[in-house]
Design a protein around this motif. Structure first.
Motif, PDB file in Angstrom:
ATOM      1  N   GLN A  46       0.789  -1.370   0.003  1.00 32.18           N
ATOM      2  CA  GLN A  46      -0.122  -0.119  -0.032  1.00 32.18           C
ATOM      3  C   GLN A  46       0.993   1.412  -0.200  1.00 32.18           C
ATOM      4  O   GLN A  46       0.282   2.426  -0.072  1.00 32.18           O
ATOM      5  N   GLN A  47       2.065   1.157   0.176  1.00 32.39           N
ATOM      6  CA  GLN A  47       2.960   2.256   0.124  1.00 32.39           C
ATOM      7  C   GLN A  47       3.658   2.620  -1.151  1.00 32.39           C
ATOM      8  O   GLN A  47       4.239   3.748  -1.410  1.00 32.39           O
ATOM      9  N   LYS A  50      -0.028   3.646  -7.244  1.00 33.87           N
ATOM     10  CA  LYS A  50      -0.626   2.857  -8.422  1.00 33.87           C
ATOM     11  C   LYS A  50       0.161   3.134  -9.726  1.00 33.87           C
ATOM     12  O   LYS A  50       0.822   2.128 -10.418  1.00 33.87           O
ATOM     13  N   ASP A  73      -0.800  -6.845  -4.626  1.00 32.19           N
ATOM     14  CA  ASP A  73      -2.200  -6.628  -4.260  1.00 32.19           C
ATOM     15  C   ASP A  73      -2.546  -5.837  -5.630  1.00 32.19           C
ATOM     16  O   ASP A  73      -3.192  -4.786  -5.346  1.00 32.19           O
TER      17      ASP A  73
END
Length: 75
Positions: A46-47, A50, A73
């Motif tokens: 998550q760090q 995108k 993910d």
């Protein structure tokens, strides 16, 4: 700790390399500028932006793509 693969997404002369491990950890080695190189950080999926995930998947060798997508993910 078993390494899966290394993916470089450097867009210029500054290094930006991600190393993926089988235990789902991600290590990033990067330069901020010519006098500050080989910085190391451990990242959670998550760090990673995108945009950088897109670049990593594009640059990923085909045989590791599925594994790396799971770790990141992605999407």
């Amino acid at each position: 700790m078993e390494e899966i693969c290394r993916i470089s997404i450097s867009g210029n002369w500054l290094a930006d390399e991600y190393i993926f491990y089988e235990n789902h950890t991600i290590k990033r080695i990067y330069d901020t500028h010519s006098l500050n190189s080989n910085n190391v950080e451990w990242l959670e999926p998550q760090q990673i932006s995108k945009q950088n995930k897109d670049k990593l998947i594009r640059a990923c060798p085909e045989e590791f793509k599925e594994q790396i997508m799971q770790i990141l993910d992605y999407p």
